[in-house]
Design a protein around this motif. Structure first.
Motif, PDB file in Angstrom:
ATOM      1  N   ALA A 138      42.613  24.680  83.621  1.00  0.00           N
ATOM      2  CA  ALA A 138      42.022  24.725  84.970  1.00  0.00           C
ATOM      3  C   ALA A 138      42.411  23.496  85.788  1.00  0.00           C
ATOM      4  N   LEU A 139      42.310  22.305  85.176  1.00  0.00           N
ATOM      5  CA  LEU A 139      42.579  21.073  85.919  1.00  0.00           C
ATOM      6  C   LEU A 139      44.058  20.925  86.258  1.00  0.00           C
ATOM      7  N   SER A 140      44.943  21.374  85.345  1.00  0.00           N
ATOM      8  CA  SER A 140      46.386  21.331  85.646  1.00  0.00           C
ATOM      9  C   SER A 140      46.703  22.247  86.823  1.00  0.00           C
ATOM     10  N   ASN A 141      46.081  23.423  86.831  1.00  0.00           N
ATOM     11  CA  ASN A 141      46.341  24.376  87.917  1.00  0.00           C
ATOM     12  C   ASN A 141      45.702  23.947  89.231  1.00  0.00           C
ATOM     13  N   TYR A 165      40.849  30.572  83.374  1.00  0.00           N
ATOM     14  CA  TYR A 165      39.918  29.628  82.732  1.00  0.00           C
ATOM     15  C   TYR A 165      38.845  30.393  81.953  1.00  0.00           C
ATOM     16  N   ILE A 166      38.285  31.423  82.557  1.00  0.00           N
ATOM     17  CA  ILE A 166      37.230  32.212  81.896  1.00  0.00           C
ATOM     18  C   ILE A 166      37.771  32.896  80.642  1.00  0.00           C
ATOM     19  N   LEU A 167      39.014  33.395  80.727  1.00  0.00           N
ATOM     20  CA  LEU A 167      39.600  34.101  79.583  1.00  0.00           C
ATOM     21  C   LEU A 167      39.991  33.140  78.454  1.00  0.00           C
ATOM     22  N   ILE A 188      47.686  34.394  99.941  1.00  0.00           N
ATOM     23  CA  ILE A 188      48.289  33.999  98.656  1.00  0.00           C
ATOM     24  C   ILE A 188      47.294  33.136  97.878  1.00  0.00           C
ATOM     25  N   LEU A 189      46.604  32.241  98.602  1.00  0.00           N
ATOM     26  CA  LEU A 189      45.626  31.364  97.952  1.00  0.00           C
ATOM     27  C   LEU A 189      44.499  32.171  97.308  1.00  0.00           C
ATOM     28  N   LEU A 190      44.172  33.315  97.906  1.00  0.00           N
ATOM     29  CA  LEU A 190      43.135  34.197  97.353  1.00  0.00           C
ATOM     30  C   LEU A 190      43.524  34.653  95.944  1.00  0.00           C
ATOM     31  N   GLY A 191      44.764  35.125  95.797  1.00  0.00           N
ATOM     32  CA  GLY A 191      45.249  35.545  94.475  1.00  0.00           C
ATOM     33  C   GLY A 191      45.514  34.370  93.557  1.00  0.00           C
ATOM     34  N   TRP A 192      46.046  33.295  94.137  1.00  0.00           N
ATOM     35  CA  TRP A 192      46.403  32.086  93.372  1.00  0.00           C
ATOM     36  C   TRP A 192      45.166  31.471  92.713  1.00  0.00           C
ATOM     37  N   ASP A 193      44.103  31.309  93.503  1.00  0.00           N
ATOM     38  CA  ASP A 193      42.857  30.753  92.974  1.00  0.00           C
ATOM     39  C   ASP A 193      42.169  31.724  92.031  1.00  0.00           C
ATOM     40  N   GLY A 194      42.282  33.020  92.335  1.00  0.00           N
ATOM     41  CA  GLY A 194      41.730  34.048  91.445  1.00  0.00           C
ATOM     42  C   GLY A 194      42.351  33.975  90.068  1.00  0.00           C
ATOM     43  N   LEU A 195      43.678  33.796  90.016  1.00  0.00           N
ATOM     44  CA  LEU A 195      44.381  33.654  88.736  1.00  0.00           C
ATOM     45  C   LEU A 195      43.883  32.436  87.975  1.00  0.00           C
ATOM     46  N   GLY A 196      43.731  31.314  88.695  1.00  0.00           N
ATOM     47  CA  GLY A 196      43.278  30.075  88.051  1.00  0.00           C
ATOM     48  C   GLY A 196      41.874  30.202  87.478  1.00  0.00           C
ATOM     49  N   LEU A 197      40.976  30.804  88.252  1.00  0.00           N
ATOM     50  CA  LEU A 197      39.585  30.935  87.823  1.00  0.00           C
ATOM     51  C   LEU A 197      39.446  31.889  86.638  1.00  0.00           C
ATOM     52  N   ARG A 250      33.028  43.466  79.239  1.00  0.00           N
ATOM     53  CA  ARG A 250      33.203  42.241  80.030  1.00  0.00           C
ATOM     54  C   ARG A 250      34.642  41.756  79.956  1.00  0.00           C
ATOM     55  N   PHE A 251      35.217  41.793  78.757  1.00  0.00           N
ATOM     56  CA  PHE A 251      36.605  41.348  78.554  1.00  0.00           C
ATOM     57  C   PHE A 251      37.573  42.198  79.386  1.00  0.00           C
ATOM     58  N   ILE A 252      37.410  43.529  79.324  1.00  0.00           N
ATOM     59  CA  ILE A 252      38.313  44.432  80.060  1.00  0.00           C
ATOM     60  C   ILE A 252      38.174  44.215  81.564  1.00  0.00           C
ATOM     61  N   LEU A 253      36.950  44.011  82.046  1.00  0.00           N
ATOM     62  CA  LEU A 253      36.737  43.778  83.484  1.00  0.00           C
ATOM     63  C   LEU A 253      37.368  42.459  83.930  1.00  0.00           C
ATOM     64  N   LEU A 254      37.338  41.455  83.055  1.00  0.00           N
ATOM     65  CA  LEU A 254      38.010  40.183  83.364  1.00  0.00           C
ATOM     66  C   LEU A 254      39.519  40.378  83.465  1.00  0.00           C
ATOM     67  N   VAL A 255      40.076  41.186  82.560  1.00  0.00           N
ATOM     68  CA  VAL A 255      41.517  41.490  82.599  1.00  0.00           C
ATOM     69  C   VAL A 255      41.856  42.215  83.902  1.00  0.00           C
ATOM     70  N   VAL A 256      40.989  43.140  84.324  1.00  0.00           N
ATOM     71  CA  VAL A 256      41.202  43.878  85.578  1.00  0.00           C
ATOM     72  C   VAL A 256      41.169  42.913  86.766  1.00  0.00           C
ATOM     73  N   MET A 257      40.224  41.963  86.746  1.00  0.00           N
ATOM     74  CA  MET A 257      40.161  40.939  87.804  1.00  0.00           C
ATOM     75  C   MET A 257      41.433  40.098  87.826  1.00  0.00           C
TER      76      MET A 257
END
Length: 569
Positions: free
Chosen positions: A141-144, A122-124, A110-119, A86-93
């Motif tokens: 998460a809230l700052s981003n 947070y999980i990591l 850009i928002l697709l990648g930007w929001d993906g990074l934020g989400l 699960r950890f490695i798959l999160l890193v890949v995401m």
């Protein structure tokens, strides 16, 4: 073969391919623009745009290289982890989100990648599930989210231009009033992602994540996303906006440098050094030299990733102890890790002929050739001195002296997977600065400075190193009348207090009053509870009627006859 090794080989293969592709684009001065029509509905087309130039491909090559090394490193570091896959798959995401951001010349994609990074960040950050991690994750998460909203506002403003492919409009519409608003929103988004003042508090808090994640986040992903976005938008910035970015980035450099000199958490010191280097990138970006900022972005990614990996190796061996006061004498016990650690620290300071020197020294010399006021020069050079100061202080606490941890504890350099992962980066930390310099700047710069200004960088590094040594010897926390000064600086000018307690206090306090007076008070009495009681009584009456309907029927007939009899009389 384990999942870590599979992704390691996959990332390394992609990294090499992208590196040679970047050389192709760089030498032939070409770029690649691709529009993929995903869907058409009447006259509307939903198009995904991919833009590849030497900058995007080179950055992707570095991101994939560091990601590959980090995944291999995680195999040893996270081997006790039950959910390693699960950890490695999160890193890949996480890496995939960064890829989306790098190749997008379109604000929507850009928002697709930007929001993906934020989400995913947070999980990591909350991967180790405890209260501290949850708090740090929410702060991150809230700052981003502020930056995400700014980006959404920029998207809504760009509807006026008929397309979200911002690269077509930057130079042509740079003086347009609406485009200036878009630039302001983009700068706000970049400030939140790259943790500039006043959004700096989430960066040290994000250290609650596992060390491999910190290595990835602080080198080539997430925090560098804001800088990369500004590099893309840099062409159209007005002079006043550049001055504003310059002021904020200089203050961030200075604040993080002062804070790192009073910090004792190993990971937080390195996190604050990242903040300082982000300030340096933003500073040179504000002067209009986006290539220099990108150059330092790449060299910084190499030595910062390795610096975190060395810190992770030390923490792993010390049974998850991060306090540098418990370390000491590690050069005798973990010699190879300490060699890597020292080289990275010297590269961070700008020691001659390491990777950090080529970008940092060039940035400082170009900066010195400009015409600025005294305040800008002083803050800039002091910040450079502070970088050397906290680096040498860190070396003093960890590498030199006697071993301060439990005497029965046994440390060694026996983790072959971690050492081999770090070994792959050390050659790049030493040699990649010069290689990138020859590639990105094939024509040498003519830098005309006086002898004093020319050696100013070296003087500040030596002076900063000496101050760091003195700070470590004296131990500032034991000095009298320093409590307020120390707490103010080590708390990053009280930014965590302002961004968490300062913002949360009044909404939480008003929510408490609301809960007591309304939710659990009159509102409860006349609202839900009152309604419940009224309906209960009514339903009992109806139930009484329905259960005794024959009796009630005869009673009603009797009352009707009685009523009729009364009327007849």
């Amino acid at each position: 073969m384990s999942i870590c090794k599979i992704y390691f080989y996959f990332f390394m293969f992609l990294s090499i391919n992208f590196f040679f592709l970047s050389l192709f684009f760089l030498t032939l001065e070409k770029s690649f623009f691709l529009e993929l029509n995903l869907m058409s509905f009447n006259s509307t087309s939903i198009v995904y745009v991919v833009f590849l130039d030497w900058m995007a491909t080179l950055f992707m090559s570095f991101v994939l290289l560091i990601s590959g090394v980090v995944t291999k490193y995680s195999e040893e570091y996270m081997k006790q982890e039950k959910f390693l896959v699960r950890f490695i798959l999160l890193v890949v995401m996480f890496v995939l989100s960064m890829m989306f951001l790098i190749i997008s010349p379109n604000l929507i994609s850009i928002l697709l990648g930007w929001d993906g990074l934020g989400l995913v960040s947070y999980i990591l950050v909350i991967f180790y599930q405890n209260v501290k991690s949850y708090n740090a994750g929410m702060l991150t998460a809230l700052s981003n989210r502020i930056g995400d909203v700014a980006l959404l506002m920029a998207i809504s403003w760009m509807i006026n231009y008929g397309s979200w492919n911002f690269m077509f409009y930057l130079e042509f519409y740079s003086e347009d009033y609406m485009m200036k608003w878009i630039f302001n929103f983009v700068v706000l988004a970049a400030f939140t992602k790259s943790a500039q003042i006043p959004f700096s508090s989430w960066l040290p808090a994000a250290m609650a994540a596992p060390t491999p994640v910190s290595s990835l986040v602080h080198s080539s992903t997430l925090v560098t996303a804001g800088v990369f976005l500004l590099i893309r938008f840099n062409i159209g910035f007005s002079e006043s906006l550049n001055k504003f970015i310059l002021l904020i980035s200089l203050l961030t450099m200075f604040m993080s440098g002062m804070g790192a000199n009073l910090e004792y958490d190993l990971k937080k010191i390195i996190a604050l050094s990242t903040l300082s280097q982000l300030g340096l990138m933003m500073t040179i970006l504000a002067l209009g030299d986006s290539k220099f900022a990108f150059f330092h972005l790449l060299t910084h990614a190499l030595f910062k990733a390795l610096l975190f990996m060395c810190a992770g190796s030390i923490i792993h061996n010390l049974n998850n102890c991060q306090d540098i006061r418990f370390m000491g004498g590690l050069s005798k016990i973990m010699p190879l890790t300490c060699i890597y650690f020292n080289i990275c620290n010297l590269s961070l300071c700008g020691f001659p002929f390491l990777a950090g020197f080529y970008s940092k020294d060039l940035i400082v010399e170009i900066f010195s050739m400009g015409e600025f006021n005294f305040f800008v020069y002083i803050i800039f050079y002091i910040s450079i001195g502070l970088t050397a100061s906290y680096s040498f202080r860190l070396l003093f606490y960890t590498v030199s002296g006697g071993f301060n941890y439990i005497s029965l504890f046994s440390l060694s350099d026996q983790s072959k997977i971690m050492l081999s992962s770090m070994g792959k980066l050390i050659f790049l930390v030493v040699f990649m600065g010069s290689i990138l310099m020859w590639l990105i700047f094939p024509t040498p710069f003519f830098i005309c400075l006086s002898f004093t200004m020319k050696i100013m960088t070296l003087v500040m590094i030596i002076l900063g190193g000496w101050i760091g040594y003195i700070c470590a010897k004296i131990n500032l926390s034991e000095v009298k009348n320093m409590s307020f000064f120390k707490s103010f600086l080590s708390n990053m000018w009280n930014l965590p207090v302002l961004s968490t307690y300062g913002i949360n206090f009044f909404p939480l306090y008003s929510a408490k009053i609301y809960t007591k007076t309304l939710d659990q008070g009159w509102m409860e009495f006349y609202g839900s509870q009152g309604l419940y009681k009224g309906l209960s009584i009514l339903s009992k009456w109806i139930q009484l009627f329905s259960m005794n309907h024959v009796k009630i029927y005869f009673i009603l007939i009797f009352m009707f006859i009685l009523f009729m009899f009364c009327l007849m009389i």
